[in-house]
Design a protein around this motif. Structure first.
Motif, PDB file in Angstrom:
ATOM      1  N   GLU A 181       0.846  -1.189   0.000  1.00  0.00           N
ATOM      2  CA  GLU A 181       0.000   0.000   0.000  1.00  0.00           C
ATOM      3  C   GLU A 181       0.881   1.238   0.000  1.00  0.00           C
ATOM      4  O   GLU A 181       1.808   1.352   0.798  1.00  0.00           O
ATOM      5  N   VAL A 182       0.602   2.146  -0.913  1.00  0.00           N
ATOM      6  CA  VAL A 182       1.329   3.415  -0.944  1.00  0.00           C
ATOM      7  C   VAL A 182       0.608   4.375  -0.007  1.00  0.00           C
ATOM      8  O   VAL A 182      -0.522   4.786  -0.261  1.00  0.00           O
ATOM      9  N   LEU A 183       1.277   4.737   1.090  1.00  0.00           N
ATOM     10  CA  LEU A 183       0.656   5.605   2.089  1.00  0.00           C
ATOM     11  C   LEU A 183       0.706   7.065   1.675  1.00  0.00           C
ATOM     12  O   LEU A 183      -0.104   7.877   2.158  1.00  0.00           O
ATOM     13  N   HIS A 190       2.133   3.109  11.931  1.00  0.00           N
ATOM     14  CA  HIS A 190       2.423   1.742  11.458  1.00  0.00           C
ATOM     15  C   HIS A 190       3.858   1.382  11.835  1.00  0.00           C
ATOM     16  O   HIS A 190       4.706   1.171  10.953  1.00  0.00           O
ATOM     17  N   PRO A 191       4.190   1.276  13.108  1.00  0.00           N
ATOM     18  CA  PRO A 191       5.594   1.045  13.510  1.00  0.00           C
ATOM     19  C   PRO A 191       6.162  -0.251  12.938  1.00  0.00           C
ATOM     20  O   PRO A 191       5.499  -1.287  12.953  1.00  0.00           O
ATOM     21  N   HIS A 192       7.372  -0.148  12.391  1.00  0.00           N
ATOM     22  CA  HIS A 192       8.123  -1.282  11.825  1.00  0.00           C
ATOM     23  C   HIS A 192       7.412  -1.925  10.634  1.00  0.00           C
ATOM     24  O   HIS A 192       7.723  -3.050  10.270  1.00  0.00           O
ATOM     25  N   ARG A 193       6.489  -1.193  10.007  1.00  0.00           N
ATOM     26  CA  ARG A 193       5.776  -1.730   8.843  1.00  0.00           C
ATOM     27  C   ARG A 193       5.907  -0.838   7.615  1.00  0.00           C
ATOM     28  O   ARG A 193       5.421  -1.201   6.546  1.00  0.00           O
ATOM     29  N   VAL A 194       6.536   0.323   7.748  1.00  0.00           N
ATOM     30  CA  VAL A 194       6.642   1.269   6.640  1.00  0.00           C
ATOM     31  C   VAL A 194       8.065   1.251   6.082  1.00  0.00           C
ATOM     32  O   VAL A 194       9.031   1.456   6.820  1.00  0.00           O
ATOM     33  N   THR A 195       8.180   0.991   4.791  1.00  0.00           N
ATOM     34  CA  THR A 195       9.457   1.123   4.099  1.00  0.00           C
ATOM     35  C   THR A 195       9.443   2.457   3.365  1.00  0.00           C
ATOM     36  O   THR A 195       8.543   2.725   2.574  1.00  0.00           O
ATOM     37  N   VAL A 196      10.421   3.290   3.637  1.00  0.00           N
ATOM     38  CA  VAL A 196      10.527   4.597   2.991  1.00  0.00           C
ATOM     39  C   VAL A 196      11.430   4.461   1.778  1.00  0.00           C
ATOM     40  O   VAL A 196      12.582   4.041   1.904  1.00  0.00           O
ATOM     41  N   GLY A 218      14.354   4.346  13.456  1.00  0.00           N
ATOM     42  CA  GLY A 218      14.230   3.033  14.076  1.00  0.00           C
ATOM     43  C   GLY A 218      12.829   2.463  14.015  1.00  0.00           C
ATOM     44  O   GLY A 218      12.647   1.253  14.171  1.00  0.00           O
ATOM     45  N   LEU A 219      11.836   3.313  13.764  1.00  0.00           N
ATOM     46  CA  LEU A 219      10.453   2.847  13.694  1.00  0.00           C
ATOM     47  C   LEU A 219      10.039   2.440  12.281  1.00  0.00           C
ATOM     48  O   LEU A 219       8.953   1.913  12.076  1.00  0.00           O
ATOM     49  N   THR A 220      10.904   2.692  11.288  1.00  0.00           N
ATOM     50  CA  THR A 220      10.587   2.248   9.927  1.00  0.00           C
ATOM     51  C   THR A 220      10.924   0.763   9.780  1.00  0.00           C
ATOM     52  O   THR A 220      11.668   0.198  10.584  1.00  0.00           O
ATOM     53  N   GLU A 221      10.400   0.144   8.756  1.00  0.00           N
ATOM     54  CA  GLU A 221      10.822  -1.224   8.424  1.00  0.00           C
ATOM     55  C   GLU A 221      12.154  -1.190   7.680  1.00  0.00           C
ATOM     56  O   GLU A 221      12.952  -2.114   7.762  1.00  0.00           O
ATOM     57  N   GLY A 222      12.389  -0.107   6.970  1.00  0.00           N
ATOM     58  CA  GLY A 222      13.634   0.036   6.232  1.00  0.00           C
ATOM     59  C   GLY A 222      13.599   1.299   5.403  1.00  0.00           C
ATOM     60  O   GLY A 222      12.555   1.933   5.247  1.00  0.00           O
TER      61      GLY A 222
END
Length: 202
Positions: free
Chosen positions: A2-4, A125-131, A152-156
């Protein structure tokens, strides 16, 4: 997937011009539900004038994006695909938008700025968003400055900043030294040092 949302930063073109092209692209492809947030117009440290002066010492920068002729087109030739700047494109100010071949968008960018939008999405969406950062990292550096836990809260984080064919160019400077790298000369190390050990960076 999903593109947020899509966040804008000055890169190949100035932020406001890129924002309008992105909004129009979303209209033409039927994705007006994707929010667009405007971010940084200028780098945090390195300026257009500083880059111009540094060229006299370090050699010409291969690609300066909005600081040069602006957006280019890719032209397939016998020698491969080459970027070509149309004759009618000239450099312009950061808040000027040349006529758009695809027409102006009807939809608007959201009021929230890019850094706060990024923080809000990662916090939701902690640890679920890839930027995916396809331009200078100024918006991400600002997000980290506002919220030190952001990275640290991103998935990557996937960044653009290299070259598939890093052959020496002018004065043996690699072509990777282009707009996304030079204008992020401070945001890039500030951003890359902020993720915890073992965090995914691509």
């Amino acid at each position: 997937m999903e593109v947020l949302g899509i966040t804008m930063v000055t890169g190949n073109a100035w932020r406001d011009e890129e924002t309008l092209h992105t909004l129009r692209m979303l209209e033409l492809t039927g994705h007006t539900n994707v929010p667009v947030a405007r971010g940084a117009v200028f780098p945090l440290i390195r300026s257009q004038e500083e880059t111009r002066l540094a060229e006299a010492i370090n050699g010409k920068v291969a690609w300066v994006g909005a600081w040069g002729q602006g957006q280019t087109m890719l032209l397939e030739t016998g020698g491969g695909v080459k970027p070509v700047a149309p004759d009618h494109l000239q450099s312009h100010g950061p808040y000027d938008v040349p006529p758009m071949q695809e027409g102006l968008p009807v939809t608007k960018a959201i009021e929230e700025d890019a850094a706060h939008f990024l923080i809000r999405q990662v916090r939701a969406h902690p640890h679920r968003v890839t930027v995916y950062a396809a331009g200078p990292l100024t918006n991400i550096a600002l997000a980290i400055a506002i919220d030190p836990e952001f990275a640290g809260l991103t998935e990557g984080l996937v960044i653009m900043g290299g070259s598939l064919n890093p052959q020496p160019t002018i004065r043996n400077l690699p072509p990777a030294r282009a707009m996304s790298s030079i204008s992020g000369s401070i945001p890039r190390p500030r951003t890359l040092c902020c993720a915890p050990p073992g965090h995914e960076w691509t």
